[in-house]
Design a protein around this motif. Structure first.
Motif, PDB file in Angstrom:
ATOM      1  N   HIS A 156      -8.203  -1.893  -0.133  1.00 33.26           N
ATOM      2  CA  HIS A 156      -6.850  -1.390  -0.809  1.00 33.26           C
ATOM      3  C   HIS A 156      -5.949  -1.429   0.370  1.00 33.26           C
ATOM      4  N   SER A 157      -4.683  -1.760   0.213  1.00 28.62           N
ATOM      5  CA  SER A 157      -3.784  -1.943   1.237  1.00 28.62           C
ATOM      6  C   SER A 157      -3.353  -0.572   1.688  1.00 28.62           C
ATOM      7  N   VAL A 158      -3.504   0.340   1.227  1.00 30.60           N
ATOM      8  CA  VAL A 158      -3.095   1.794   1.710  1.00 30.60           C
ATOM      9  C   VAL A 158      -4.381   2.525   2.163  1.00 30.60           C
ATOM     10  N   ASP A 159      -5.406   2.746   1.414  1.00 33.20           N
ATOM     11  CA  ASP A 159      -6.609   3.515   1.389  1.00 33.20           C
ATOM     12  C   ASP A 159      -7.813   3.151   2.236  1.00 33.20           C
ATOM     13  N   SER A 160      -7.907   1.769   2.495  1.00 34.79           N
ATOM     14  CA  SER A 160      -8.845   1.159   3.422  1.00 34.79           C
ATOM     15  C   SER A 160      -8.661   1.798   4.847  1.00 34.79           C
TER      16      SER A 160
END
Length: 732
Positions: A609-613
């Motif tokens: 995920h672009s934000v949550d990883s």
């Protein structure tokens, strides 16, 4: 030799001293436990005037009064030095433990000595371990004599015991082992046993009668003459065979009477060279007597026949950096070179080092250089430091008698050496030396320990470090896999003494716990796993998904990680995170909590995920994927195998091989070695040989030795693995 009366006995109340190496004799007493070594040392001290009639020194303690543990266990557990004086000669008697667990103390005594007295019991005979020590002494040419004790026993037979010694110790030349005296028996008692009342000197043809409590010399009775003649003829031929005068045998066989002085001189030279081994007899003193039977004769043998330190080749020396140095000579004016042969602790004066001086002169309160090889695997560090020594002394019971100096060839106790350990070299600070080490037995019996309480835990580390500093035959291990503190010892008695010393000397109470071996896990077959770590609880979330394939690898391969992700399904910066999570989970285990080894983990796919990883999220996903894969297949429990080499007398080869097979071992070869022994090579699970040091001793009657080294891990049989799981479940 032995047919003379001492005119200059040592005086009680002062330390025996020597002003030149030629007036020194260093003698180690060797024999199985219970043979009477300590009793003989006390009898020699009594005869020499160093102890009183009760066998006690000035403060009322006995000569064997070194350690409270020895009194409780009723056996010697450490090397003891007792210096006495006879005829102007200082004799350093080194009393060694006879029990196999304390062979390290025996080897220290052999290192410090120039000759050996083998003490054998007429009631018990010669055991296998004593024979092995004899062979070791023969290999280095150490002069040896034999003392037969326990002649007061009803089943004692001096003639039979002499024949046994000739067979066991004489080898191809039984006439190199012959008695110098025959026991003189008194009147038979009601039980039909005639006690030993004196000795008959074969060379002098005189009787030394101790029946009155004092040594009285007189001519033999007519009934003794035939016995004397037969034994004397054989003794003379044995002595002449070792003579440097090649014409002497022909002259003797031609009927020429050989002068006794010539025979004694040839005998002394043969004994000192280590080619002739006289047999003597010893028995307790008569009621009220000052001299034990045979003690005068033994002191005369030691002073007249045993070599001086001048005749003993010193160990090889180098600089601490390994540069060879010229051989040492036993010269009080030479470069200082001394060796710590024993380390002990006294609750009042601290650490005491027993030192053998090989060259130069050691003086109190001087600064010396301490060099040590170190034995990192046993918890001993290398030493290369300067230290100021304290007073020099000679032990006598619990006393320490002050010495003005210790010359080349002498032994002394040194105080205040806080860094030096057994095996270290003491030399001049401006000319540091390092002696070649002697062989230390390898401790092969593990005992895992835990502090009994929080207070003990605080003191455990210091207590253990001081314990192993005293005893180089002990190894301290902090096992990184099992997280156990393990003491490796030589046997059960060695363990008992170590734990008792921790308690009584260092105030640390410990508990012995079951010793665990380093088990592993591995995949029995290929498997796939998917790790999904997705959390969203408001704010910044966590998102990581990865898919892996796990394949078994050959033993010893470890963990391989392969990246086969295509199309950027898992961003490049997170692939190391997946690997880190996989390896961390592998270290924790996937089934029974043991490290996972010998697998290839291939990362095939995943999502981000672009934000949550994040790094942490993909570490967790990697660990979850490995655990899921493990749940899809069989997991093998791996156990460590050791390569074992067992050296045993030929007569015990069959039982030893059968025993190894019963321990799930595989015998991979045998080979014949010198001395009627066989080397058996086998591979065996380490879990099966935890007590092998004890069991082999019993199986081979003390004659077997073994070494072990790690070979590899192999799958554990299912039924054994189930038993391990059951034991751990009940322990939890």
């Amino acid at each position: 030799m032995g047919d003379k009366t001492n005119t200059h006995p040592g005086a009680a109340g002062r330390a025996a001293t020597a002003d030149r190496p030629s007036s020194l004799r260093n003698v180690v007493l060797v024999g199985h436990s219970g043979a009477g070594k300590t009793t003989l040392v006390e009898a020699l001290a009594l005869t020499s005037g160093a102890a009183n009639r009760a066998g006690r020194v000035e403060d009322g303690t006995t000569l064997s009064d070194y350690d409270e543990i020895e009194h409780r266990q009723q056996r010697s557990v450490q090397l003891a030095l007792v210096p006495v004086e006879w005829g102007g000669i200082k004799i350093n008697l080194l009393d060694t433990p006879g029990y196999a667990d304390f062979v390290g103390e025996l080897r220290a005594g052999l290192r410090a000595a120039d000759a050996a007295l083998f003490v054998v019991s007429a009631a018990d005979g010669v055991d296998g371990s004593t024979r092995m020590v004899w062979d070791e002494c023969a290999a280095v040419g150490m002069p040896r004599a034999i003392v037969v004790t326990h002649l007061e026993s009803a089943r004692a037979d001096f003639e039979e015991m002499t024949a046994i010694c000739q067979r066991v110790f004489g080898g191809d030349d039984p006439d190199a082992v012959l008695p110098l005296y025959l026991p003189l028996h008194g009147e038979e008692g009601p039980d039909g046993h005639a006690p030993v009342a004196g000795l008959i000197g074969l060379l002098s043809q005189r009787v030394f009668d101790y029946s009155s409590g004092e040594r009285v010399e007189r001519p033999p009775e007519a009934e003794h003459l035939p016995l004397i003649e037969e034994a004397r003829d054989r003794l003379i031929e044995g002595i002449i065979a070792e003579s440097e005068d090649e014409t002497l045998m022909d002259r003797y066989l031609g009927g020429e009477e050989v002068d006794v002085k010539t025979l004694v001189a040839d005998l002394e030279r043969a004994v000192a060279r280590g080619t002739f081994h006289p047999v003597l007899a010893a028995a307790p003193a008569a009621e009220g007597g000052r001299q034990g039977i045979g003690t005068v004769e033994l002191l005369e043998l030691v002073t007249g026949g045993f070599p001086t330190p001048l005749e003993h080749e010193a160990p090889a020396v180098t600089t601490p950096r390994g540069t060879p140095r010229p051989p040492l000579t036993c010269d009080p004016e030479g470069p200082l070179a001394a060796e710590v042969v024993k380390t002990s602790s006294d609750p009042y004066v601290g650490r005491i080092s027993l030192v053998r001086v090989f060259s130069g002169t050691l003086r109190p309160d001087e600064t010396v250089h301490v060099s040590g090889h170190g034995m990192e695997d046993r918890g001993h560090e290398d030493h290369d430091v300067d230290e100021r020594i304290g007073a020099l002394s000679a032990p006598f019971g619990k006393q320490q008698r002050v010495l003005p100096q210790a010359i080349a060839g002498d032994l002394a106790c040194v105080g205040k050496l806080t860094r030096a350990e057994t095996g270290d070299t003491l030399s001049a600070k401006d000319d540091p030396l390092l002696m070649e080490p002697w062989v230390m037995p390898d401790p092969l019996l593990p005992v895992a320990i835990e502090a009994h309480s929080k207070a003990d835990e605080d003191k455990l580390s210091q207590g253990l470090s001081r314990l192993v500093a005293e005893d180089p035959t002990m190894r301290l291990e902090q096992n990184p896999d099992t997280h156990q503190v393990v003491l490796w010892c030589l046997g059960e008695a060695h363990v008992d003494v170590a734990l008792e010393r921790l308690r009584s000397r260092y105030g640390v109470q410990v508990d012995a716990v079951p010793h665990r071996v380093s088990l592993r896990e591995t995949f029995a077959e290929p498997a796939a796993g998917r790790g999904r770590h997705v959390k969203q609880s408001g704010g910044h979330g966590q998102f990581a998904i990865c898919e892996i394939q796990v394949d078994p690898l050959p033993g010893g391969s470890g963990i391989e990680f392969v990246d086969k992700v295509v199309g950027g399904a898992v961003p490049r910066q997170f692939i190391p995170s997946v690997e880190k999570g996989v390896r961390a989970q592998a270290q924790r285990g996937v089934a029974a909590g043991y490290p996972l080894v010998d697998v290839r983990v291939t990362l095939l796919d995943g999502k981000a995920h672009s934000v949550d990883s994040s790094d942490a999220a993909f570490q967790t996903a990697g660990a979850l994927a490995l655990r899921e894969a493990a749940g899809q297949c069989r997991i093998h429990l791996l156990e460590p195998y050791a390569e074992v080499r067992v050296l045993v007398s030929d007569e015990y080869v069959g039982p030893v091989m059968s025993d190894l097979s019963g321990r799930r071992g595989r015998v991979v070869g045998t080979e014949q070695t010198a001395g009627g022994r066989t080397l058996v090579r086998a591979e065996i699970p380490e879990i099966e040989i935890g007590r092998y040091a004890v069991d082999l001793r019993s199986l081979s009657h003390g004659t077997g030795r073994f070494s072990r080294s790690y070979a590899r891990h192999e799958p554990m049989p299912q039924q054994v693995a189930a038993k391990i799981h059951e034991q751990e479940g009940s322990a939890a």
